[in-house]
Enzyme design. Structure first.
Site: not given
Ligand code: 6GU
Length: 263
Positions: A88, A116, A154, A169
């Protein structure tokens, strides 16, 4: 193009490689995919891969040792692959990133974090690109890795039956797609828009463009603001404005609006 996922849950990837357009791309030799179990590279009887964070705090951190060994194995299988970490904290994934990854056609090693996070030292040593798929938190990077591989696959030549469908698209042209209809033309009393049954190709194209613009305006005005509208698009949006004004003019706003014509 080869994809290799490093994960604690390799079993999640089986159905992904076997299903739908991705499955067909594997069968046709356009892509190949593997998942390596990071736990296979952990020592000790209990094959532990995580430990408590230095400095305290909740949750567990993936240790550098097993992941480093798994990466050595992955690199020996796919020399020259780009090493991507799904997290994230990464760069927001986009159609443009998918196009770049598909365009270079470099193999990808995708590290799926759990817990974590991952010890920063192994990230600093190996990772070229960190990707996030959106502003929400998943329990691990596996689904994100599949999102990235799906979006890239794709776009590879031959992956879609009809190559035109990749270009038209949503997002490739920064407009949302127009609505689609198929048989029956009357379903439970609901008719398909008449123009789509007419066989007038120019009128159908205009209808589609007009509805793509209206949908984008309503649902994703940010995309419309970014776009350089051409003359036809401006005219189609003005037609919608006139349509809205006709509807509003037909509404009695008596007593609310003192302006001329408002009642
Ligand atoms: Cl790549 N990993 C995790 N654990 N949570 C996320 C993410 C990735 N992308 C958005 N939320």
């Amino acid at each position: 193009m080869n994809f290799l996922a490093l994960t604690l849950f390799p079993e999640l990837f089986g159905p992904f490689w076997e299903t739908g357009i991705v499955g067909r791309a594997v069968e046709n030799g356009i892509i190949r995919g593997w998942a390596i179990d990071i736990r296979d590279f952990a020592g000790g009887r209990h094959r532990v891969v995580d430990d408590r964070p230095y400095g305290g705090g909740c949750g567990m951190v993936m240790q550098p040792g097993p992941l480093d060994k798994a990466l050595a194995e992955a690199k020996s299988r796919l020399p020259g692959a780009a090493i991507v970490l799904l997290t994230p904290r990464g760069r927001p994934f986009s159609q443009q990133m998918a196009e770049v990854l598909a365009g270079t056609a470099r193999d990808l090693i995708l590290i799926c974090g759990r817990y974590e996070g991952i010890d920063q030292r192994v990230i600093d040593r190996h990772v070229e690109l960190e990707i996030s798929i959106g502003d929400y938190v998943l329990t691990g990077g596996e689904l994100a890795a599949m999102v990235v591989m799906d979006a890239v696959t794709r776009l590879l030549p031959g992956a879609l039956g009809n190559q035109a469908s990749a270009a038209s698209d949503s997002f490739s042209q920064e407009l949302l797609e127009h609505a689609q209809y198929t048989r029956p033309s009357n379903w439970q009393g609901e008719e398909v828009p008449q123009v789509l049954l007419s066989g007038h190709h120019r009128q159908i194209e205009t209808w589609r463009k007009s509805h793509a613009l209206a949908t984008t305006l309503l649902k994703r005005p940010d995309l419309l603001r970014k776009r350089n509208l051409d003359r036809q698009e401006i005219r189609l949006l003005e037609d919608w404005r006139l349509e809205i004004e006709r509807i509003l003019d037909a509404q009695p706003l008596r007593g609310l609006d003192p302006s001329p014509g408002g009642g």
